[in-house]
Design a protein around this motif. Structure first.
Motif, PDB file in Angstrom:
ATOM      1  N   ALA A 260       3.977  -6.105   7.416  1.00  0.00           N
ATOM      2  CA  ALA A 260       4.353  -5.670   6.071  1.00  0.00           C
ATOM      3  C   ALA A 260       3.180  -5.806   5.110  1.00  0.00           C
ATOM      4  O   ALA A 260       2.967  -4.944   4.244  1.00  0.00           O
ATOM      5  N   ARG A 261       2.400  -6.872   5.247  1.00  0.00           N
ATOM      6  CA  ARG A 261       1.213  -7.023   4.401  1.00  0.00           C
ATOM      7  C   ARG A 261       0.175  -5.945   4.708  1.00  0.00           C
ATOM      8  O   ARG A 261      -0.493  -5.436   3.801  1.00  0.00           O
ATOM      9  N   GLU A 262       0.035  -5.581   5.975  1.00  0.00           N
ATOM     10  CA  GLU A 262      -0.880  -4.491   6.340  1.00  0.00           C
ATOM     11  C   GLU A 262      -0.412  -3.172   5.733  1.00  0.00           C
ATOM     12  O   GLU A 262      -1.229  -2.370   5.259  1.00  0.00           O
ATOM     13  N   LEU A 263       0.886  -2.956   5.750  1.00  0.00           N
ATOM     14  CA  LEU A 263       1.438  -1.747   5.139  1.00  0.00           C
ATOM     15  C   LEU A 263       1.177  -1.735   3.639  1.00  0.00           C
ATOM     16  O   LEU A 263       0.781  -0.708   3.068  1.00  0.00           O
ATOM     17  N   ALA A 264       1.400  -2.873   2.974  1.00  0.00           N
ATOM     18  CA  ALA A 264       1.130  -2.963   1.538  1.00  0.00           C
ATOM     19  C   ALA A 264      -0.339  -2.683   1.247  1.00  0.00           C
ATOM     20  O   ALA A 264      -0.671  -1.972   0.287  1.00  0.00           O
ATOM     21  N   SER A 265      -1.224  -3.225   2.065  1.00  0.00           N
ATOM     22  CA  SER A 265      -2.664  -2.983   1.876  1.00  0.00           C
ATOM     23  C   SER A 265      -3.002  -1.513   2.053  1.00  0.00           C
ATOM     24  O   SER A 265      -3.829  -0.961   1.310  1.00  0.00           O
ATOM     25  N   ALA A 266      -2.365  -0.864   3.032  1.00  0.00           N
ATOM     26  CA  ALA A 266      -2.615   0.559   3.265  1.00  0.00           C
ATOM     27  C   ALA A 266      -2.142   1.398   2.087  1.00  0.00           C
ATOM     28  O   ALA A 266      -2.811   2.358   1.677  1.00  0.00           O
ATOM     29  N   VAL A 267      -0.988   1.056   1.513  1.00  0.00           N
ATOM     30  CA  VAL A 267      -0.474   1.787   0.348  1.00  0.00           C
ATOM     31  C   VAL A 267      -1.417   1.624  -0.841  1.00  0.00           C
ATOM     32  O   VAL A 267      -1.767   2.602  -1.526  1.00  0.00           O
ATOM     33  N   LEU A 268      -1.862   0.393  -1.095  1.00  0.00           N
ATOM     34  CA  LEU A 268      -2.777   0.151  -2.209  1.00  0.00           C
ATOM     35  C   LEU A 268      -4.113   0.851  -1.998  1.00  0.00           C
ATOM     36  O   LEU A 268      -4.689   1.416  -2.934  1.00  0.00           O
ATOM     37  N   ALA A 269      -4.615   0.810  -0.756  1.00  0.00           N
ATOM     38  CA  ALA A 269      -5.885   1.468  -0.476  1.00  0.00           C
ATOM     39  C   ALA A 269      -5.789   2.970  -0.711  1.00  0.00           C
ATOM     40  O   ALA A 269      -6.708   3.588  -1.263  1.00  0.00           O
ATOM     41  N   ALA A 270      -4.680   3.580  -0.297  1.00  0.00           N
ATOM     42  CA  ALA A 270      -4.494   5.016  -0.524  1.00  0.00           C
ATOM     43  C   ALA A 270      -4.412   5.314  -2.014  1.00  0.00           C
ATOM     44  O   ALA A 270      -4.977   6.304  -2.494  1.00  0.00           O
TER      45      ALA A 270
END
Length: 301
Positions: A260-270
């Motif tokens: 879930a943290r990786e997903l959050a990081s991916a959303v923020l990076a995008a």
């Protein structure tokens, strides 16, 4: 680092077919991102088809969406008070929370006529003062886009993607049928010029083990089209106990929280790649008599 106070990020969680883990992904993403921004989840599913009323039953406070009448002005405190739940997430010694807008009434209550226009939900969240808006959508993405194309209408998927500072999340099961539905959806989105480059794809596994070969091949194909591809592993505790407030967070496994943290990081990076870092100030909708009125950006200029 928290989002700037003036910023707003919209994350519609979508899928091509049912059973793709949209609600679970939305819940886990809200939990991972709430330290970064004041967060609200908008439940767009019909009352009897949604898990959110049962997930938030132990924390319901304000009556949910039924407490927001469409025939009188609403203040920020009115909207905040109507949130059906505040979920407390323990992180060491600190607590954080996020809100849920859902239909919190008894199962036998008459169905609410909720607005379909994503701009209405954007305006409601903006009026409530939330920075991060997660939408647990209910419409099938590819079918919606194709129907909109044949009818000459914009469609829900396009309308969600057109909101200010939006990063879509596209969920799929890593099975042969799930990957086929995902690939069809990706082809439709690409043909219609929708923003795949800022879309994060999530494989929500229904069993333990590595991703099957068909899912690994799809991830390789999507790596050049989507913003990121994230694998959400199977969590037997979630499958057995659900995501009710009383069972969260101790029954969410460490590897699930890490994903879930990786997903959050991916959303923020995008979001940062496409909109800038830090995120620019979001447009503020004008005061409306009802949360069902659409947001009009031109009216703010």
């Amino acid at each position: 680092m928290r989002l700037p106070v003036s910023a707003r990020l919209v994350v519609p969680v979508m899928a091509a077919v049912g059973g793709s883990g949209r609600s679970t992904v939305t819940h886990l993403l809200a939990t991972a991102m709430t330290p970064l921004a004041d967060t609200v989840v908008a439940d767009l599913s019909p009352r009897l088809g949604s898990p959110w009323p049962s997930w938030t039953a132990d924390a319901q406070a304000g009556g949910g969406l039924a407490a927001l009448p469409p025939d009188r002005p609403l203040s920020r405190s009115d909207i905040r008070a109507a949130t059906a739940a505040v979920v407390v997430v323990r992180q060491g010694a600190a607590d954080s929370h996020w809100s849920v807008l859902t239909d919190a009434r008894a199962w036998h209550a008459a169905p609410l006529e909720l607005p379909a226009d994503p701009a209405a939900w954007y305006q409601l969240a903006a009026a409530g003062g939330w920075q991060l808006v997660l939408a647990d959508t209910a419409h099938p993405v590819a079918h919606d886009v194709l129907t909109a194309r044949c009818s000459g209408l914009p469609g829900l998927t396009r309308a969600w993607c057109a909101l200010p500072f939006t990063v879509p999340v596209l969920c799929a099961q890593p099975t042969a049928a799930g990957i086929q539905a995902l690939q069809q959806a990706v082809m439709v989105l690409h043909a219609e010029g929708l923003p795949l480059r800022r879309t994060v794809v999530v494989f929500s596994a229904a069993s333990d083990g590595r991703l099957p070969a068909v899912a690994r091949a799809a991830a390789t194909m999507l790596s050049s089209r989507a913003a990121a591809v994230v694998h959400l592993p199977h969590d037997a505790d979630i499958r057995a106990h659900g995501l009710a407030v009383a069972a969260q967070p101790p029954r969410i496994r460490d590897r699930t929280q890490q994903a879930a943290r990786e997903l959050a990081s991916a959303v923020l990076a995008a979001a940062h790649e496409h909109f800038g870092e830090p995120l620019p100030a979001a447009p503020q909708p004008a005061a409306a008599r009802s949360p069902y009125l659409p947001f009009d950006e031109e009216a703010q200029r």
